[in-house]
Scaffold this active site. Structure first.
Site, PDB file in Angstrom:
ATOM      1  N   ASN A   6      -9.328   3.167  -3.358  1.00 38.18           N
ATOM      2  CA  ASN A   6      -8.648   3.846  -4.454  1.00 38.18           C
ATOM      3  C   ASN A   6      -9.479   3.694  -5.736  1.00 38.18           C
ATOM      4  OD1 ASN A   6      -6.964   4.241  -6.745  1.00 38.18           O
ATOM      5  ND2 ASN A   6      -5.185   4.178  -5.406  1.00 38.18           N
ATOM      6  N   HIS A   9      -8.747   3.313 -10.890  1.00 39.82           N
ATOM      7  CA  HIS A   9      -9.010   2.409 -12.018  1.00 39.82           C
ATOM      8  C   HIS A   9     -10.339   2.672 -12.697  1.00 39.82           C
ATOM      9  CE1 HIS A   9      -5.367   0.311 -11.600  1.00 39.82           C
ATOM     10  NE2 HIS A   9      -5.650  -0.223 -10.426  1.00 39.82           N
ATOM     11  N   HIS A  42      -5.008   9.235  -7.101  1.00 40.70           N
ATOM     12  CA  HIS A  42      -3.626   9.579  -7.444  1.00 40.70           C
ATOM     13  C   HIS A  42      -3.637  10.498  -8.660  1.00 40.70           C
ATOM     14  CE1 HIS A  42       0.699   7.861  -8.286  1.00 40.70           C
ATOM     15  NE2 HIS A  42       0.664   9.185  -8.302  1.00 40.70           N
ATOM     16  N   ARG A  44      -1.619  11.842 -11.072  1.00 41.02           N
ATOM     17  CA  ARG A  44      -0.256  11.671 -11.592  1.00 41.02           C
ATOM     18  C   ARG A  44       0.135  12.863 -12.453  1.00 41.02           C
ATOM     19  NH1 ARG A  44       1.389   5.902 -11.361  1.00 41.02           N
ATOM     20  NH2 ARG A  44       3.203   6.631 -12.513  1.00 41.02           N
ATOM     21  N   ARG A  48      -2.641  10.152 -16.252  1.00 42.36           N
ATOM     22  CA  ARG A  48      -3.077   8.984 -17.034  1.00 42.36           C
ATOM     23  C   ARG A  48      -4.412   8.410 -16.561  1.00 42.36           C
ATOM     24  NH1 ARG A  48       0.820   4.242 -14.879  1.00 42.36           N
ATOM     25  NH2 ARG A  48       2.456   5.551 -15.669  1.00 42.36           N
ATOM     26  N   GLU A  68      -2.894  10.850  -3.431  1.00 37.96           N
ATOM     27  CA  GLU A  68      -1.541  10.352  -3.707  1.00 37.96           C
ATOM     28  C   GLU A  68      -0.920  11.278  -4.730  1.00 37.96           C
ATOM     29  OE1 GLU A  68      -1.998   6.405  -5.130  1.00 37.96           O
ATOM     30  OE2 GLU A  68      -2.661   5.635  -3.212  1.00 37.96           O
ATOM     31  N   THR A  99       2.551   2.230  -9.035  1.00 37.19           N
ATOM     32  CA  THR A  99       3.649   2.747  -8.214  1.00 37.19           C
ATOM     33  C   THR A  99       4.558   1.593  -7.781  1.00 37.19           C
ATOM     34  OG1 THR A  99       2.024   4.316  -7.392  1.00 37.19           O
ATOM     35  CG2 THR A  99       4.161   4.301  -6.308  1.00 37.19           C
ATOM     36  N   GLU A 149       2.926   5.126   4.888  1.00 40.32           N
ATOM     37  CA  GLU A 149       2.134   4.036   4.316  1.00 40.32           C
ATOM     38  C   GLU A 149       3.137   3.007   3.841  1.00 40.32           C
ATOM     39  OE1 GLU A 149      -1.227   4.867   1.770  1.00 40.32           O
ATOM     40  OE2 GLU A 149      -0.826   3.065   0.568  1.00 40.32           O
ATOM     41  N   HIS A 189      -1.061  -1.404  -1.396  1.00 38.95           N
ATOM     42  CA  HIS A 189      -0.539  -1.847  -2.699  1.00 38.95           C
ATOM     43  C   HIS A 189      -0.579  -3.368  -2.803  1.00 38.95           C
ATOM     44  CE1 HIS A 189       1.485  -1.854  -6.511  1.00 38.95           C
ATOM     45  NE2 HIS A 189       1.354  -0.551  -6.522  1.00 38.95           N
TER      46      HIS A 189
HETATM   47  N1  PXP Z   1      -1.330   3.042  -1.888  1.00 38.35           N
HETATM   48  C1  PXP Z   1      -0.525   3.697  -2.774  1.00 38.35           C
HETATM   49  C2  PXP Z   1       0.401   4.731  -2.245  1.00 38.35           C
HETATM   50  C3  PXP Z   1      -0.594   3.432  -4.152  1.00 38.35           C
HETATM   51  O1  PXP Z   1       0.202   4.089  -5.004  1.00 38.35           O
HETATM   52  C4  PXP Z   1      -1.538   2.490  -4.611  1.00 38.35           C
HETATM   53  C5  PXP Z   1      -1.661   2.239  -6.072  1.00 38.35           C
HETATM   54  O2  PXP Z   1      -2.143   3.383  -6.695  1.00 38.35           O
HETATM   55  C6  PXP Z   1      -2.355   1.854  -3.672  1.00 38.35           C
HETATM   56  C7  PXP Z   1      -2.216   2.130  -2.316  1.00 38.35           C
HETATM   57  C8  PXP Z   1      -3.398   0.864  -4.076  1.00 38.35           C
HETATM   58  O3  PXP Z   1      -2.795  -0.245  -4.669  1.00 38.35           O
HETATM   59  P1  PXP Z   1      -3.696  -1.352  -5.340  1.00 38.35           P
HETATM   60  O4  PXP Z   1      -4.382  -0.691  -6.500  1.00 38.35           O
HETATM   61  O5  PXP Z   1      -2.720  -2.393  -5.744  1.00 38.35           O
HETATM   62  O6  PXP Z   1      -4.691  -1.812  -4.306  1.00 38.35           O
END
Ligand code: PXP
Length: 235
Positions: A6, A9, A42, A44, A48, A68, A99, A149, A189
């Site tokens: 992901n 960030h 993601h 959004r 953001r 996402e 999330t 998921e 997550h």
């Molecule tokens: N899976 C989903 C559906 C999420 O919303 C997120 C956070 O954006 C993640 C995985 C990844 O989470 P983390 O950044 O805590 O590894």
């Protein structure tokens, strides 16, 4: 078990200054050279972190994208245009830091069933981001999702508190139950370099989507090494 990285960030950091650094496309290229399944992004509703252009730029690299998204028409239209490899439907609340909590698939079964159809018609795999809960797995099946998921946020928090067995059992039970229904099962997550080894103890997990810990680690060791270290832990 495959890894989805992901990269939200990277965009969060870039947006903090409003400029172009760090370059999200450069990050995507580095990640794509590693043995990962997909890049998770993601988009959004409030944009953001990931912006529409990011999505198209990363798609132009030929990347497999796991998008996402909230189950809303505006983002669905973009998904149908970008054609990601998969979408993961997530709940979105404007004020949340990330999330928080899974999608209530049970409470909107009919809506989701209709929402998912055009995505599947375009060959996009559909996943629902749900809490580890048998009723949510039933609802995901009913809606026509390919995957759930499992939200590992509660497990990750419990792991930090050294009291994770209960949350971990829920993940094991939900994974087994969903697989018996014919769903594929992913997780994500809050997974990090300390807790991820436990995911290997859950039979048949397909994919882990991990962002925060990998991007955090990349500050110290670089993105390539941070991804490789995670791949090493999950293989
Ligand atoms: N899976 C989903 C559906 C999420 O919303 C997120 C956070 O954006 C993640 C995985 C990844 O989470 P983390 O950044 O805590 O590894």
């Amino acid at each position: 078990m495959k890894l989805g990285v992901n990269i939200d960030h990277i965009a969060t950091l870039r947006n903090a200054r409003g400029g172009l650094e760090p370059d999200l496309v450069e990050a995507a290229k580095i990640a794509l050279r590693e043995d990962i399944l997909a890049l998770t992004m993601h988009l959004r509703e409030d944009r953001r972190h990931i912006k529409d252009k990011d999505l198209y730029d990363v798609k132009a690299l030929g990347a497999k994208i796991n998008l996402e998204m909230a189950a809303v028409a505006e983002i669905q239209k973009i998904a149908l245009d970008v054609l990601p490899y998969s979408v993961c439907l997530v709940p979105e609340r404007r004020q949340e830091v990330t999330t928080e909590g899974g999608l209530d698939a049970c409470g909107q079964k009919e809506y989701l069933k209709e929402f998912i159809k055009p995505l599947k018609d375009k060959g996009i795999l559909v996943s629902l981001f749900v809490d580890a809960d048998l009723a949510q797995a039933d609802a995901a099946k009913y809606c026509g999702a390919d995957y759930i998921e499992m939200h590992t946020g509660a497990f990750s928090q419990a792991f930090e508190n050294n009291d994770y067995q209960n949350e971990f059992n829920k993940l094991i039970q939900t994974a087994k139950y969903a697989q018996d229904l014919g769903l594929k099962v992913n997780a994500g997550h809050g997974l990090n370099y300390q807790n991820v080894y436990l995911m290997k103890k859950i039979d048949g997990l397909c994919e882990l989507n991990i962002g925060h810990s990998i991007i955090s680690r990349s500050i110290f060791v670089g993105l390539k090494t941070a991804i490789r270290e995670m791949l090493e832990l999950i293989k």
